[in-house]
Design a protein around this motif. Sequence first.
Motif, short mmCIF file in Angstrom:
data_model
loop_
_atom_site.label_atom_id
_atom_site.label_comp_id
_atom_site.label_asym_id
_atom_site.label_seq_id
_atom_site.Cartn_x
_atom_site.Cartn_y
_atom_site.Cartn_z
N UNK A 1 0.84 -1.20 0.00
CA UNK A 1 0.00 0.00 0.00
C UNK A 1 0.87 1.25 0.00
N UNK A 2 1.98 1.22 0.74
CA UNK A 2 2.88 2.37 0.79
C UNK A 2 3.55 2.61 -0.56
N UNK A 3 4.00 1.55 -1.23
CA UNK A 3 4.63 1.70 -2.54
C UNK A 3 3.65 2.24 -3.58
N UNK A 4 2.44 1.73 -3.55
CA UNK A 4 1.43 2.20 -4.48
C UNK A 4 1.08 3.66 -4.20
N UNK A 5 0.95 4.01 -2.93
CA UNK A 5 0.66 5.40 -2.56
C UNK A 5 1.79 6.33 -2.98
N UNK B 1 1.58 6.92 -6.77
CA UNK B 1 0.49 7.84 -7.11
C UNK B 1 0.85 9.27 -6.73
N UNK B 2 1.49 9.46 -5.57
CA UNK B 2 1.90 10.81 -5.16
C UNK B 2 2.93 11.39 -6.13
N UNK B 3 3.88 10.55 -6.56
CA UNK B 3 4.89 11.01 -7.52
C UNK B 3 4.23 11.44 -8.83
N UNK C 1 -3.16 10.56 -16.96
CA UNK C 1 -4.07 9.58 -16.39
C UNK C 1 -3.20 8.50 -15.75
N UNK C 2 -3.55 8.11 -14.55
CA UNK C 2 -2.82 7.03 -13.88
C UNK C 2 -3.82 5.91 -13.65
N UNK C 3 -3.51 4.75 -14.21
CA UNK C 3 -4.37 3.59 -14.06
C UNK C 3 -3.57 2.44 -13.46
N UNK C 4 -4.27 1.50 -12.87
CA UNK C 4 -3.61 0.36 -12.25
C UNK C 4 -3.90 -0.90 -13.04
#
Length: 76
Positions: free
Chosen positions: A48-52, A55-57, A67-70
């Motif tokens: 969760x921290x890596x994904x967060x 996204x913040x970057x 657009x940021x998609x997973x």
Amino acid sequence: SEHVAIERVVTLVDPRAWAAGRLDREPYASQIESADVIVLHKVDLASTAELGDARRRADAMWPARVAVVEASRGAV
């Protein structure tokens, strides 16, 4: 002469590598900076921290145009 029009640049980014700073050097950094769409792939393997962090970057670099998609296991 022939012309090529690039309409969208899509870049795949591993959020684990980005959070660890492994994508902050060339050629990775320029590919990410050029992206219109960032696909965070392998999200099932990221914390969760890596994904967060990823996204913040992305939000800090291009808040209005990217657009940021997973994606997980190839499913976007």
